[in-house]
Structures are given as C-alpha cells and as structure tokens.
Write an enzyme that holds these catalytic residues in place. Sequence first.
Site, mmCIF file in Angstrom:
data_model
loop_
_atom_site.group_PDB
_atom_site.id
_atom_site.type_symbol
_atom_site.label_atom_id
_atom_site.label_comp_id
_atom_site.label_asym_id
_atom_site.label_seq_id
_atom_site.Cartn_x
_atom_site.Cartn_y
_atom_site.Cartn_z
ATOM 1 N N ASP A 325 0.825 -1.212 0.000
ATOM 2 C CA ASP A 325 0.000 0.000 0.000
ATOM 3 C C ASP A 325 0.859 1.262 0.000
ATOM 4 O O ASP A 325 1.998 1.247 0.459
ATOM 5 C CB ASP A 325 -0.915 0.026 1.230
ATOM 6 N N GLU A 326 0.261 2.322 -0.478
ATOM 7 C CA GLU A 326 0.792 3.684 -0.353
ATOM 8 C C GLU A 326 2.284 3.812 -0.661
ATOM 9 O O GLU A 326 3.008 4.497 0.053
ATOM 10 C CB GLU A 326 0.525 4.207 1.083
ATOM 11 N N SER A 327 2.718 3.151 -1.733
ATOM 12 C CA SER A 327 4.127 3.266 -2.124
ATOM 13 C C SER A 327 4.271 4.499 -3.005
ATOM 14 O O SER A 327 4.604 4.411 -4.190
ATOM 15 C CB SER A 327 4.565 2.000 -2.861
#
Length: 510
Positions: A325-327
């Site tokens: 997530d949220e890279s």
Amino acid sequence: FVFFSCKPEKEPRVLNLPKTDLSQADLIPKPALLNASYSAFPLDQFTAIQTAPDSLGFEEVGIFLSEKIKDRTQLQISVNTEFPEQESVIYIQQSDSLSKINNESYALKINKDSIILSAASASAAFRGVQTLRQLMPMKASDSIINYPVWPIASGTINDTPFFEYRGAMLDVARHFFTVEDVKKYIDLLAYYKYNVLHLHLTDDQGWRIEIKSWPKLTEIGGATEVGTEPGGFYTQDDYKAIVAYAAKNHMTIVPEVDMPGHTNAASVAYPILNGNGKTPEIYRGTHVGFSTFDTRKDTVYQFIDDVVREISAITPGPYFHIGGDESHVTQKDDYIYFVNKVEQIVQKYDKKMIGWDEVATADIDTSSVVQFWQSKENAELAVTKNLKVIMSPAKKAYLDMKYDLKSEYGLNWAGYVPVDTAYVWKPEAYENIPRENILGIEAPLWSETISTISELEYLAFPRAIGYAELNWSLPEQRDWENYKVRLGNQAPFLESMDVNYYPSPLIDWK
Ligand code: TNX
C-alpha cells in the site's frame, strides 16, 4: 441438605428447570437455523463431555469447552473419562454429512439430558462450542435445587458460515502489543467465530519480528515506535507461541511484511535497502508514503527471500501478506516489477500472496488475494483479473476510525464509523464486487493512536462483534434492530473478560 466436598453421590435427579426460549438467546453471530423446544439441559456437577475417539482434534475442543465452563462456573467437567457415570452428557462428534456442506458447519441438539454437537471438523466443533458458551448463563439458577445449575435452553441449531475468511488485523508496528495482549484479542475474536488474525508486523516506525539472518531489523527496528514509547518485537519463539495459541482457537495467523513502501524501519537497520536516495533516519511520526525499497537491486530480493523464508517456516497458514500500500515514492513500473517478483518469492515458499488493493495493478496470479481498503477501481480491477478479494473498506470496516467527534482515540480520514454504520452494510454487495470473488471481511486496527490493550479494546469493541455477524450470518438473518438488543446483552460477557469496550449511546447496555 448437604454440601458435597468431593465426588457427589449419584442420585436420580428430578430437576424442575425453568421454561426457556432458545429463540430469544443473545447469540452473535446469529445462527442459520434455530428451533426452540422450551425445556433445558442442566449444566452442573453431574455433567460430562464425551468426544468422538477417532476424530482428530475433537478431544482438544472438548478440553477447551471444559476449561471455559470452569472459568465461568468453577465446575470441573471431565472429558472422556473411561466410565462416565454422569447423568447429563455433552457429546461432540464428527459428521460426514455436515462436512459435505462446509468444513465449519455444525449442529446442536440440546435436550433435557444430553447435548449433541455434531460437526464437520474440529474447527466446526470449535465454532459450535462458542455457540454453547454464549448459551451458558453467566450465573447459576439458584432457586431450583440445592446445588448450582446453569440451565441451557433446549432446541436445535444448524449453522454454517456465510464467508470463509473472517478476519481482524492488528497493527503491532506503529505501537507494539505484547504476546499476552495478542492472546487476549484472540480469545475475544474466537468467541465471535473469527478465524483469521492478520498481524501487520512492519512499518516505517518499527520492525516487530525476529529475522535470524538479518538481526539488526529487530535490534534497531524493534526499539522504536510512534511517539516516545520503547517499541518491542517478537522473537521467533514468541511468534510461534502466538501461532500455537491461534491454532488452539482455530484461527489462522496471516503475517504481513509491508513493502516496498512503509519500510523506513528496515532501511534504518540496513540502509542498502533504501530506494529513495536519502540516508534514512528513525521515524516516530504518523505520516505515510515517504519510504521505498530499491526495487532494482538484487540484494533487496535476497533480503526479501530470507524474510519470507524465515517467516513462512513458522507460519502454518496458507497466506503471506506483502503489504504493497501507499508506495507513493516508488515509480509505477518499479512498483509493478517489485510486486511481480515478490509474488514469486512468496509462492516459492508455498504461500499465497495477499496485498493491499494497489497490488491489483501488477500482473498477479489468480491464486493471489487483494485486500480492498480504499480504491474501488483497484478492487474492480482485481475482479476483472479473477482474483479473490478481502473486504476492508475503510469507511465501514476500519476499527481505527473514531466512533464520532468525541472519540478519545482513532483517526477520521475515512469518516466516523459509529456502531450502526459498521454493521449496516452489505459486504456481499458492496461497490459491485460480486459475491463469488469475496473471501470475507477483515477489520483492520491501525495503532497510530493506541498503545495499550485497553485502548485497543476501546476501538475494537463493540464494532468487531458486528463484523463477526456480517461474516458468519446469512444476509437475511442480519437486522440492526434485532442485533442491537443482542449486542447490549454482551455487556456481562465483555465485563467478565475485563474488556474496555466503548459504551456506545446507540446501544442499551445490560
Ligand atoms: C492507511 S490502510 C494505511 C495505514 C494507516 C491507516 C490509518 C492502509 C493499507 N494503509 O498505513 O495506518 O491508513 O487509518
């Protein structure tokens, strides 16, 4: 009358138990089928448990029930004694016809002198035992006879889960929670028929699982958390203890190592992993999306291979969660390249990959699973790729969202999630994700704002109880007005377990 000090004399019993109504029982989740017969089974000092001798795992379930009966009543109920003289017996037996329905299906026949729990498997028997525990009164009936009796309402129950994956997630990275804390959470989840606990083991603020081949991960990454608290980590033996405790509760542990983003703590320990060009510093804040692994470096994949190998070796469950997530500081093509490579590593160690919904943008295999948390587009992409989806939409299923404006803990980026909002939605018909693709709901509890078990309990309860019903019970059995009465009646149990639940004003707590 006499008080018995040791084994009581056997005497014919004429018990005049009160009339009961099984259909009024406060069961959560609500069972599929239920018929009341208006008498009662006398749980008392004359009760014994007998389990099918040749069925794997059934005796342990019988012992579990006996321990829980003792906790509540002080009764010492024997399990599989050779010559039971007891007059009321709880039989726990295997049923082939139930195993044709579902691996977790069970049936209860509660009569005046016996309870027959038939079950597809030991796990199914364990689910049935939770139903029995919920039917056991908190206090003995005092007026009926000269020794205590806990009358159990008679009738029949036939029950089977709606979803196969009934999960909760705990973030032990932002704040660390001890093995004892996790065991208590397992106790509570198991009572409501959860079967998965996902542990978010790593993040920017800390690394919580010993990796023997990369010891600095916990030497350095285990010593920090959000704020000024000291952190902590699980040795591999600690982790095995959690896995074993979960197994005793017929729950599966899903380990998560979040990457390529959310990796600042790993890069502080081993700066070679870092891919954003900066020398990483310890991070104790709560922002997200600023860290990444270097996705084009062989050492990074050697590192991941070691981590996945070591954790998989002590994880009997089928899944390994890679985060994903949220890279936000990973280039899109690098991200896809990374997820594809890590999926292969996970498969090399015989695990199925789970990732947060962003992983649906990579070319992942149909054996991999996508966890929908925010992006409807990613969830729909997963469906077009024929992937299974775990439902964790933040607006409905995030245990770390505040209940309302006044909540002491929690965040509100996805909105407030009061107890009714958490319950009144249809996971099987949410955002056009077809029922066939859905494994079940998982309720994540992120720990930026909580650091003790009592704060954990405040956010998780009572909302986690609602997800238990959405996961297990048939859609037509779910009803807020009916549920909220049963929920209010959980208070004596929650108090007996010393749970710091949030006393929502929407509920009439008993
Ligand atoms: C988003 S949910 C995150 C977490 C935060 C959480 C707080 C997800 C996959 N990522 O890193 O802890 O919001 O609610």
